[in-house]
Design an enzyme around this catalytic site. Sequence first.
Site, PDB file in Angstrom:
ATOM      1  CG  ASP A  42       1.550  -2.404   2.402  1.00  0.00           C
ATOM      2  OD1 ASP A  42       1.798  -2.307   1.463  1.00  0.00           O
ATOM      3  OD2 ASP A  42       0.145  -2.107   2.821  1.00  0.00           O
TER       4      ASP A  42
HETATM    5  N1  URA Z   1      -3.676  -1.963   0.310  1.00  0.00           N
HETATM    6  C1  URA Z   1      -2.873  -1.568   1.089  1.00  0.00           C
HETATM    7  O1  URA Z   1      -3.652  -1.227   1.802  1.00  0.00           O
HETATM    8  N2  URA Z   1      -1.750  -2.489   0.907  1.00  0.00           N
HETATM    9  C2  URA Z   1      -1.475  -3.333   0.138  1.00  0.00           C
HETATM   10  O2  URA Z   1      -0.121  -4.552   0.645  1.00  0.00           O
HETATM   11  C3  URA Z   1      -2.197  -3.277  -0.980  1.00  0.00           C
HETATM   12  C4  URA Z   1      -3.369  -2.833  -1.309  1.00  0.00           C
END
Ligand code: URA
Length: 277
Positions: free
Chosen positions: A108
Amino acid sequence: MGAENEVRISRFLASAGVASRRHADLLIEQGRVLVNGRRARLGEKVRPSADKVTVDGREVTAEEPRVYLALNKPPGYLSTCSDPFSRRTVLSLVRGVKERVFPVGRLDQDADGLLLLTNDGELTYLLTHPKHHVIKEYVVEVIGDRDERKVKEMLSGIIIDGRKVSADYAEFLPLKGPRERLRIGVHEGEKHLVKKMCAWAGYGVYRLTRTKVGRVSLGDLPMGKWRHLTPAEVKALYDEAMAGKDGTRGKASPNHDAKRRPENPAQGANPGRGARR
Ligand code: URA
């Protein structure tokens, strides 16, 4: 990859310009060809991006150099190659690499930590497909009180978006700062999965850091910096993905690689196979 990426050793040697296929067979018969340090067999298959092949002691590189990088992604960067809105992408952090690499899966924008980048499409496929069961580990700083029952439920399975998912491992870490920290290992690649699991448990996510992909650890790589994976790390990723190909592997433990030390995390200190000398 496995079957798709494996090539007969004579073909590999021929495509690398070492010898004709027939002559390659002769070299093998003469014991002049080694695969990962042992004598090659006629007709055996090798994985050009993972196996070390030598002829008369000299390493043979495939025509197309493969590059494998580990980046400590800072928050605020997109894990894509380009963005229509001109937001910062992780590629802007990877300077000095002439091969065109792309991120392996996504992290993310507000998350930080380990992001692999490569030009090896087959490894990318293996690492991002849940059936190959490669575990990604996250440390999540959460807003909320420690509740061990939540962890147990994450391990036994919870319903997220109408589907049962479970952590491969999960535990609270010893309290070090103002917030509780959860270490969670998951092999599924669903978008925002860890955040959703935390939300299910009633936790707000203050910070999400990816600390491991398979046996590759973030270690003490500084934020915003990258390093080449070592050949051993690349091989371990392939081996791990292939071992869990059918999802048959049992539950992992967070310390499954406790004996491994991060291998010289200095940027560019460990040329991967793509940078063989
Ligand atoms: N889970 C999440 O919530 N975000 C990520 O970037 C990776 C796994």
